[in-house]
Motif scaffolding. Structure first.
Motif, short mmCIF file in Angstrom:
data_model
loop_
_atom_site.label_atom_id
_atom_site.label_comp_id
_atom_site.label_asym_id
_atom_site.label_seq_id
_atom_site.Cartn_x
_atom_site.Cartn_y
_atom_site.Cartn_z
N SER A 42 -16.32 1.14 0.83
CA SER A 42 -15.74 2.48 0.75
C SER A 42 -16.78 3.57 0.96
N LEU A 235 -0.64 3.30 -0.11
CA LEU A 235 -1.85 2.79 0.55
C LEU A 235 -1.50 1.70 1.56
N ASN A 236 -0.47 0.93 1.26
CA ASN A 236 -0.02 -0.05 2.24
C ASN A 236 0.50 0.63 3.50
N GLN A 239 -2.44 1.67 5.59
CA GLN A 239 -2.98 0.54 6.34
C GLN A 239 -2.11 0.25 7.56
N SER A 243 -5.33 2.89 9.59
CA SER A 243 -6.46 3.60 9.01
C SER A 243 -7.68 2.69 8.99
N THR A 248 -9.25 2.54 3.60
CA THR A 248 -8.44 1.64 2.78
C THR A 248 -9.18 1.25 1.51
#
Length: 280
Positions: A42, A235-236, A239, A243, A248
């Motif tokens: 990250s 967040l899924n 993805q 992204s 992610t």
């Protein structure tokens, strides 16, 4: 016993302790590695990453976190998840404590049969109840709403079972003394029983918060519009929008931080609650 013998015995004891702790240390390292990879990735920059060079924490960059927080709906997803988790924790603990007190300290017809029937539901896989649950919430116009997410999760049999086991350890003499002094059932529960259950309440609070914060399947089924997504579903969707891996992973770190904070704040009660509920 001479000093040399004492030193030799202590040395052998330390070696045995070291060998006993070595498997635990290996398991701990294996558990920490995924979190390390998540955090390091990250903090990387760019879409193309070369492994294992990308796992070395040399070039720290917080651009991925800025990209996640700059997304128009990430903050809304965080608020949705916080509301879903916190409200569910409060209501689950309230309902579980009331029901557990009744099953542990009250005498009524069919008590044991009802309790063991509830426990039998733990053997039913959740996926088998997902479709009936979806149909019921749909008939109640609860799809794509916050209450539609929360209501099906309130009947938590595991929380009920742990609360009952803990309350059964409260002496009956204490309850009878309060009743002789004129305490009614509501006052007896709130002032005598509930304060005794703080450790198990904290333990269940951590567990229930964790379950709801990480919940993915039910929110995925029950929500349609991005405005009502929780973090896991949102967040899924990021993805799915192709992204970068760093974005992610930054989102995964932001999802993990509240859980870590809750555990750190309640760790003392959590450990005590697990220990005491296990003994009882």
């Amino acid at each position: 016993m001479s000093t040399v013998d004492r030193v030799a015995r202590k040395s052998r004891r330390n070696r045995r302790r070291l060998w006993a702790h070595l498997p635990l240390a290996i398991v701990a390292v294996a558990t920490i590695i995924p979190f390390y990879v998540m955090i390091v990735l990250s903090l990387r920059k760019g879409r193309s990453l070369s492994l294992p060079d990308a796992l070395l924490p040399f070039h720290v960059n917080f651009g991925a976190y800025a990209d996640v927080l700059a997304h128009a709906q990430v903050v809304r997803w965080m608020l949705n998840t916080a509301a879903y988790s916190v409200i569910s924790v409060v209501l689950v603990l309230v309902f579980a404590s009331f029901a557990a007190y009744a099953f542990a300290k009250k005498r009524f017809f069919g008590r044991n049969a009802m309790f063991w029937t509830l426990l039998a539901t733990l053997m039913v896989p959740y996926h088998l109840t997902l479709i009936p649950q979806f149909i019921l919430i749909s008939k109640m116009d609860g799809l794509d709403t916050l209450w539609g997410l929360i209501v099906p999760t309130l009947a938590n049999t595991q929380a009920l079972f742990l609360m009952r086991q803990f309350i059964m350890g409260i002496p009956d003499e204490l309850i009878e003394a309060a009743r002789i002094d004129g305490a009614g059932e509501i006052r007896l529960f709130w002032q005598i029983v509930l304060p005794q259950t703080k450790p198990i309440l904290a333990t269940l609070g951590v567990f229930v918060f964790l379950w709801h914060w990480n919940d993915f399947l039910w929110p995925l089924v029950a929500t349609r519009s991005p405005d009502h997504y929780v973090l896991t579903v949102g967040l899924n969707s990021l993805q799915a929008q192709d992204s970068s891996l760093t974005v992610t992973m930054a989102g995964a770190v932001l999802t993990f931080l509240p859980i870590l904070l809750v555990y750190v704040l309640l760790q003392r009660y959590f450990v005590r609650g697990v220990t005491m509920s296990g003994l009882k």
